[in-house]
Design a protein around this motif. Sequence first.
Motif, PDB file in Angstrom:
ATOM      1  N   LYS A 174       2.560  56.582  -2.123  1.00  0.00           N
ATOM      2  CA  LYS A 174       3.119  57.473  -2.874  1.00  0.00           C
ATOM      3  C   LYS A 174       3.041  58.837  -2.485  1.00  0.00           C
ATOM      4  CE  LYS A 174       0.873  55.209  -6.972  1.00  0.00           C
ATOM      5  NZ  LYS A 174       0.024  55.275  -8.246  1.00  0.00           N
TER       6      LYS A 174
ATOM      7  N   GLU B  18       4.450  50.774  -1.535  1.00  0.00           N
ATOM      8  CA  GLU B  18       3.284  51.364  -2.569  1.00  0.00           C
ATOM      9  C   GLU B  18       2.872  52.384  -2.060  1.00  0.00           C
ATOM     10  OE1 GLU B  18       0.002  48.596  -2.382  1.00  0.00           O
ATOM     11  OE2 GLU B  18      -0.213  48.652  -0.199  1.00  0.00           O
TER      12      GLU B  18
ATOM     13  N   ASN C 253       6.379  59.269 -10.802  1.00  0.00           N
ATOM     14  CA  ASN C 253       5.343  60.237 -10.805  1.00  0.00           C
ATOM     15  C   ASN C 253       6.031  61.660 -10.660  1.00  0.00           C
ATOM     16  OD1 ASN C 253       6.316  59.623  -8.254  1.00  0.00           O
ATOM     17  ND2 ASN C 253       4.579  59.749  -7.169  1.00  0.00           N
TER      18      ASN C 253
ATOM     19  N   GLY D  79       8.584  51.135 -13.056  1.00  0.00           N
ATOM     20  CA  GLY D  79       7.872  51.739 -11.855  1.00  0.00           C
ATOM     21  C   GLY D  79       7.175  50.706 -11.138  1.00  0.00           C
ATOM     22  N   PHE D  80       6.774  51.003  -9.963  1.00  0.00           N
ATOM     23  CA  PHE D  80       6.480  50.014  -8.801  1.00  0.00           C
ATOM     24  C   PHE D  80       5.295  48.972  -9.412  1.00  0.00           C
ATOM     25  CE2 PHE D  80       2.834  49.288  -5.803  1.00  0.00           C
ATOM     26  CZ  PHE D  80       3.603  48.487  -4.743  1.00  0.00           C
ATOM     27  N   GLU D  81       4.188  49.332 -10.181  1.00  0.00           N
ATOM     28  CA  GLU D  81       3.197  48.331 -10.600  1.00  0.00           C
ATOM     29  C   GLU D  81       3.926  47.508 -11.486  1.00  0.00           C
ATOM     30  OE1 GLU D  81       0.249  48.127  -9.385  1.00  0.00           O
ATOM     31  OE2 GLU D  81       0.289  49.831  -8.256  1.00  0.00           O
TER      32      GLU D  81
ATOM     33  N   HIS E 176       7.728  55.302  -8.306  1.00  0.00           N
ATOM     34  CA  HIS E 176       6.259  55.424  -9.058  1.00  0.00           C
ATOM     35  C   HIS E 176       6.094  56.087 -10.024  1.00  0.00           C
ATOM     36  CE1 HIS E 176       4.080  53.455  -5.368  1.00  0.00           C
ATOM     37  NE2 HIS E 176       5.065  54.098  -4.591  1.00  0.00           N
TER      38      HIS E 176
END
Length: 857
Positions: free
Chosen positions: A737, A735, A849, A699-701, A847
């Motif tokens: 969401k 970033e 999610n 994911g993004f992080e 993300h």
Amino acid sequence: MAIIAQSCSRKKDTFINRNFHALGTRYNILYNGELALERGKLAVNDEFTENFWELLPVERMNISEDVFLPGESRNQDFERAEEKAIKAIQKHGMNIDGKEKNYQIDEAYLLLGKSRYYDQRFVPALAAFNNILNKYPTSDKINQVKIWREKSNMRLDNNKVAIKRLKRLLEEEEGVITGQDLADATAALAQAYINIEARDSALGQLAIAANTTKINREKARYHYIRGQLFNEFGQKDSANVEFDAIIEMHRNIPRSFYINAHLEKSNNFNTLDGNLLEFEEYLVDLEENRENRPFLDKIYYRIAEYHRGQASDSMAEAYYNKSLRKTTSDNYLRALNYETLGNMYFERNIYKTAGFYYDSTMTAMQPNTKPFRIIKKKRENLDDVIYYEAVAQANDSILNIVSLSKEEQLAIYSDYVDFLKEQAIKEQELKEKEEQRQKNTIAAKTAAANTRAGKTLNNPNSLPGGGFNQNGSGSSFYFYNPSTVAYGKNEFLNIWGDRKLQDNWRLSNQKANNVVALKESGAKDTFEDQKYDPETYIASLPKEQGQIDSISKERNFAYYQLGIIYKEKFKELELSKSRFETLLKNSPEERLVLPSKYNLFKIYSELGLTRNAEAMKSHIISSYPDSRYAEILLNPQSELAKDENSPEALYTNLYKKFNEQKYAEVIAEADKQIKRLEGDGYVPKFEILKASAKGRLYGFEAYKESVNYIALNYVNTEEGDKAQDILDNAIPTLEKKEFVPDDKAEYFNVIYQFNVDTKEDVEAFVTILEQEVAKIEYFDLSVSKDIYDQNTLFIVVHGLKSIQGARGFAQLLQSDKKDKRGRPLKPKITRDYFAISSPNYAIIQRHKNLNAYLKLE
């Protein structure tokens, strides 16, 4: 009155009518139109700035890229000239039986074409010139019109057409076309040849133009362009002949041509065979001539270039700076001066100052041009050099001090502290002198004011000395004038300092008693500061071996980076060689040793140090026989370009796995190769591929963290620059969401979830789904397999047009189907699904999610 009224008619072909309209056209309308045209041409000349750094254009005119609407004009004078020409044609044209009887109308069309040409409306200008050629073939201006037509064609990039027609004109009218018309024709032909890069053909035409024209400004221009072309061809003697022709014209031409002809001729001076003393006197004469003051910036630059060529860098630097102080509007010259000074400091390894000069260079350059980008890249690379040089020097200094004994450390810092004390004493002395000077100034002003007041009140008729004795009478005695006394005291202090009243007060050991007092008393409190204690510095030195090893490791990495930067970015092989050799003497960590030795081998080879190169080659092959560097040295023809173990092949194979969505394998293999190829140019590529795989899988992080790591640790690479660009521009957008409303999306998907470790036949499911999708002809649907995370796989149907349509499609696949006889068939697609828009699908993939989205369903 009847005769005059009758002569105004444009429909009667009589002698009176023809001449009445011709005279009115010539001496009224066209006269005023030509005056306006000349004013406009003067404005064009004033706007144009000669750029003697490049090949001059034959015609002095700036071409603007501004777009004007119909009816708008760049210059009001050209607009007025055009209006006068149109008025002459409309009000005084005598077109009777298809023939023009007013013999001035061709002049009106020529004025119309010229005004449009100078107003940079070349297509309408071409139309005006063609109108003359079609309607007035016997005009006495026909040759001029043909020349102007081809000038318009050249402005429209029809250079080959212009060359063909001008050559034909000169051949057919040989002996007929003379004077200024011949000069204009040959000059225009020369410009057309220059435009198509046939510059040798332009030389002959410019020679004819220069010899034919009577306008000195044009003559100088043609000679100068010929000189520039001869210089391009390396024919310096021929170029000097052209520049001499300009110099002989002296005050008959603009001073800029005269000076630049001198400078171009000086550039052709042979410093190896010529008389250097005479040449230096020649340059000094140019510098000291009062008429050349407006051009001192270029003259100083030329003198600086001469001294630099003679290896007199201090003189060169002085003249470059003098040129900068004189430079006003010539940004190109300013950029040259700054860049040259930057290069000089760079060559002397004074990188910080070089960086300042490169910064100034960019302020004088046009942004987004190739030269600007080159300097910008060099400046960015210099940031790395400045940083790593500072790290290397600071850490070298620390390690050198740490290696000394306590007594040697104490001696060094004691000397340093003594130096600091001397500086403090000097600063205190200067401060006291300044305070005393201010007191004396105030006292002198007060005394002068009192003296003026005394003169006014007590004795207006006092003597010039201005003082008064006890009886009030005027006197010129020195000590009776307080202003003079105060001035004398001030001068004494400035020359001798504050000295005691004693014998031998002039001796040097009697000077600056205040400084002695400062040392003995006044500075005592100041010197109690910790910075004047050597033990302060000794205590700050690293003591633990771990700290020392860390400093040494940082220093070694800085030397390695400097070696790479000097070699790859600046091609400074000697500097690179020095840094790599210093690194190897400092017992670097193992990962830096082999890449450094291989780089040294390549540097030795390029510098022609054959013995050193062979020794290094033998050492690498014998000491590291299993390394890829040894394989390269043993087989230099292939350099492992096709070897399965080469970085190129490994990266290519890993990229294929990335496209196959084998992200976990990519991350693991990239880590392995990054450690194995430490120092290789392919390492940043593996890093950025690993970052992309992490983003897809975790994911993004994870992606953001990896990109930040690349930007910080690979600042001198293309990948590092790309990572920084992603951080600055892409990350803020990625970033986000928040899910997008379905009514704002264009495409939608149907998603089926599978566990990665499932024993279900995913391929069979995909096959059935593709068969069903193929039956839908009114949508362009497709099926894909997408990894969501380490545990989840998505089977995705793409291309649906609405969220309701996506759900309806999935429900249709789940419905019971019957054959032609009405017998029920077993449902083919019974798996759970969810529908999602393409933008929201990108968000959940980015993300991770999914649960947050499903809660919204």
